[in-house]
Enzyme design. Sequence first.
Site, short mmCIF file in Angstrom:
data_model
loop_
_atom_site.label_atom_id
_atom_site.label_comp_id
_atom_site.label_asym_id
_atom_site.label_seq_id
_atom_site.Cartn_x
_atom_site.Cartn_y
_atom_site.Cartn_z
N GLY A 1 0.81 -1.21 0.00
CA GLY A 1 0.00 0.00 0.00
C GLY A 1 0.85 1.26 0.00
N ASP A 2 0.17 2.41 -0.17
CA ASP A 2 0.80 3.73 -0.13
C ASP A 2 1.87 3.91 -1.20
OD1 ASP A 2 -0.80 4.16 2.07
OD2 ASP A 2 0.74 3.52 3.48
N LYS B 1 -0.89 5.55 -5.42
CA LYS B 1 -2.01 5.29 -6.35
C LYS B 1 -2.85 6.53 -6.59
CE LYS B 1 -3.31 2.09 -3.46
NZ LYS B 1 -2.14 2.04 -2.55
N GLY C 1 -5.80 5.67 2.26
CA GLY C 1 -5.57 7.11 2.29
C GLY C 1 -4.81 7.45 1.03
N HIS C 2 -5.48 8.09 0.09
CA HIS C 2 -4.85 8.38 -1.21
C HIS C 2 -4.59 9.89 -1.30
CE1 HIS C 2 -6.59 4.43 -3.07
NE2 HIS C 2 -5.82 4.23 -2.03
N GLN D 1 -5.03 -0.25 -1.05
CA GLN D 1 -4.04 -1.12 -0.43
C GLN D 1 -3.03 -1.60 -1.49
OE1 GLN D 1 -7.64 -1.93 0.67
NE2 GLN D 1 -7.09 -0.18 1.90
N ALA E 1 -1.21 7.99 5.63
CA ALA E 1 -2.13 9.07 5.27
C ALA E 1 -3.46 8.94 6.02
CB ALA E 1 -2.38 9.06 3.76
P1 GDP Z 1 -1.62 5.70 -1.99
O1 GDP Z 1 -2.30 5.17 -0.79
O2 GDP Z 1 -1.06 4.63 -2.85
O3 GDP Z 1 -2.47 6.67 -2.78
O4 GDP Z 1 -0.36 6.53 -1.46
P2 GDP Z 1 -0.35 7.54 -0.21
O5 GDP Z 1 -0.98 8.81 -0.60
O6 GDP Z 1 -0.85 6.88 1.03
O7 GDP Z 1 1.21 7.69 0.02
C1 GDP Z 1 2.06 8.17 -0.95
C2 GDP Z 1 2.79 9.38 -0.38
O8 GDP Z 1 3.89 9.70 -1.21
C3 GDP Z 1 1.94 10.63 -0.34
O9 GDP Z 1 2.33 11.43 0.72
C4 GDP Z 1 2.26 11.30 -1.69
O10 GDP Z 1 2.04 12.70 -1.66
C5 GDP Z 1 3.71 10.98 -1.81
N1 GDP Z 1 4.24 10.79 -3.18
C6 GDP Z 1 3.64 10.23 -4.26
N2 GDP Z 1 4.50 10.14 -5.30
C7 GDP Z 1 5.67 10.67 -4.86
C8 GDP Z 1 6.95 10.85 -5.45
O11 GDP Z 1 7.21 10.48 -6.60
N3 GDP Z 1 7.92 11.42 -4.68
C9 GDP Z 1 7.70 11.81 -3.39
N4 GDP Z 1 8.70 12.35 -2.72
N5 GDP Z 1 6.50 11.66 -2.82
C10 GDP Z 1 5.50 11.09 -3.52
P1 IMO Z 2 -3.82 2.57 0.71
O1 IMO Z 2 -4.99 2.40 -0.20
C1 IMO Z 2 -1.14 0.86 3.67
C2 IMO Z 2 -2.82 -2.12 6.40
C3 IMO Z 2 -2.94 -1.74 7.85
C4 IMO Z 2 -2.78 -3.09 8.51
C5 IMO Z 2 -3.51 -4.01 7.53
C6 IMO Z 2 -4.95 -4.31 7.90
O2 IMO Z 2 -3.66 3.94 1.28
O3 IMO Z 2 -2.59 2.05 0.08
P2 IMO Z 2 -7.23 -2.95 7.95
O4 IMO Z 2 -7.53 -1.55 8.36
O5 IMO Z 2 -7.52 -3.23 6.53
O6 IMO Z 2 -7.82 -3.94 8.89
O7 IMO Z 2 -5.62 -3.09 8.13
O8 IMO Z 2 -3.47 -3.36 6.28
N1 IMO Z 2 -3.47 -1.18 5.46
C7 IMO Z 2 -2.81 -0.33 4.67
N2 IMO Z 2 -1.49 -0.05 4.58
N3 IMO Z 2 -2.00 1.46 2.83
C8 IMO Z 2 -3.32 1.16 2.89
O9 IMO Z 2 -4.20 1.64 1.98
C9 IMO Z 2 -3.79 0.27 3.87
N4 IMO Z 2 -5.00 -0.21 4.20
C10 IMO Z 2 -4.79 -1.10 5.18
O10 IMO Z 2 -1.92 -0.84 8.24
O11 IMO Z 2 -1.43 -3.46 8.51
MG MG Z 3 -2.25 5.40 1.30
#
Ligand code: GDP
Ligand code: IMO
Ligand code: MG
Length: 422
Positions: free
Chosen positions: A11-12, A15, A39-40, A223, A298
């Site tokens: 995840g994170d 996306k 959290g996107h 995720q 996030a």
């Molecule tokens: P998601 O859950 O896949 O949408 O990703 P998140 O938003 O949870 O986490 C990605 C984090 O990395 C966020 O704080 C974005 O603003 C940041 N981010 C995304 N792409 C880049 C990148 O290319 N470089 C840096 N430094 N940050 C990035």
């Molecule tokens: P995005 O879409 C990162 C992780 C939680 C925990 C496990 C189970 O932002 O990439 P849950 O709440 O589903 O019972 O948690 O999955 N987890 C994530 N980690 N990014 C996410 O979503 C996540 N959604 C759940 O931290 O380890």
């Molecule tokens: Mg996220």
Amino acid sequence: MIDLLLGLQWGDEGKGKIVDVLTTNYDIIARFQGGPNAGHTLIFDGNKHVLHTIPSGIFHKTAINIVGNGVVIDPVIFKKELDNLAKYNLDFKTKLLISRKAHVILPTHRILDAASESMKGKAKIGSTLKGIGPTYMDKTGRNGFRIGDFELDNWKEKYNSLAQKHLKMIDFYDVDIEFDLKELENEFFEAVKVLKNLTFIDSEEYLNQAISNGKTILAEGAQGSLLDIDFGTYPFVTSSNTTAAGACTGLGVAPNKIGEVYGIFKAYTTRVGSGPFPTELFDEDGAKMAKVGNEFGATTGRPRRCGWLDLIALKYAVQINGVTQLMMMKGDVLSGFDTLKVCTTYNYKGKVIDYLPYNIEEKNVSVNYTEIKGWKEDLTGMTKIDELPENLNNYIAYIEKFVGIPVTIVSVGPDRKQTITK
Ligand code: GDP
Ligand code: IMO
Ligand code: MG
């Protein structure tokens, strides 16, 4: 046709950012699984937005955003997301459509999540405590409450009977959890009023019609593949299919309607919550990734664990999803390392292996690295592919060769504009 965009790690991966960038190419953006555990993050025009349930195409006035049947929705969080978007004057009634078949997270699902985690003690999953597990349990247990139920005259009776059942289950857990159900319910019922003003649809019908009419659709995953209920690091996973197959069940589209499968990964690896992480770093290198990458969840704000890129895990995710294009995020965070490491084999039960085995806990698996020369240049101001440093190109070429899929987007910063197409 429908294209998919999926996270390939825990995840994170970024996306939200890429869905926002790609939305200009699509008529419809559709979330297909997960819930507000996601959290996107989107950053543009100096503003930062974190979306939890609402698809990341919402800022593009031309696109229709659909919350699919595979998603679980917490009306309280959904209302907060709408409130945060109020200043943008978006037309939610026509641009944000919700599947009647999506399941609803009740206040008691959240309490059950907390009770279950508390009971697990040290073995806890590290859940975001948003009620995801208990809501999907009610779905598969055939007890769930769906968005379409809000259209019934007696929906409150249905709600009450499920909430009463949950209260008995909460009693069963031998843990001390304090909650004020009346207050939680007031907040929930207020939020339901807001939700009921939106448009509920039979989303599988809508999407299949759209496909027949030649509309372009992007399915947004939440995720990552290693959190998939079947293929992730079970039991340290989430409760839905985060992989490509989840888009078919989570939207009601057939596999032969799927076009591109975009797989997103960070140039290194992060994980938030518990569970195995073979390339995790506990040294200065890991601390540097966390600091430069600003690695905090996030949704929960928890620090993310960091480590080197795991190519065994990446190759596994590419295979399970049928990835056709890779997108590499956060390459900018690795600037300044003399040497980078990528995991290319595991040691498992006395053998060197090149696949992801049943159990990747530390007691079973250790990693072997290949070293690749790093780059010093700051990437964050780069806009063209030919500006990228040679050592970064070598790093990308190594990954492409290892997993057999091309990298088509390189992200060099969190802003919408910091995105380079190869
Ligand atoms: P998601 O859950 O896949 O949408 O990703 P998140 O938003 O949870 O986490 C990605 C984090 O990395 C966020 O704080 C974005 O603003 C940041 N981010 C995304 N792409 C880049 C990148 O290319 N470089 C840096 N430094 N940050 C990035
Ligand atoms: P995005 O879409 C990162 C992780 C939680 C925990 C496990 C189970 O932002 O990439 P849950 O709440 O589903 O019972 O948690 O999955 N987890 C994530 N980690 N990014 C996410 O979503 C996540 N959604 C759940 O931290 O380890
Ligand atoms: Mg996220």
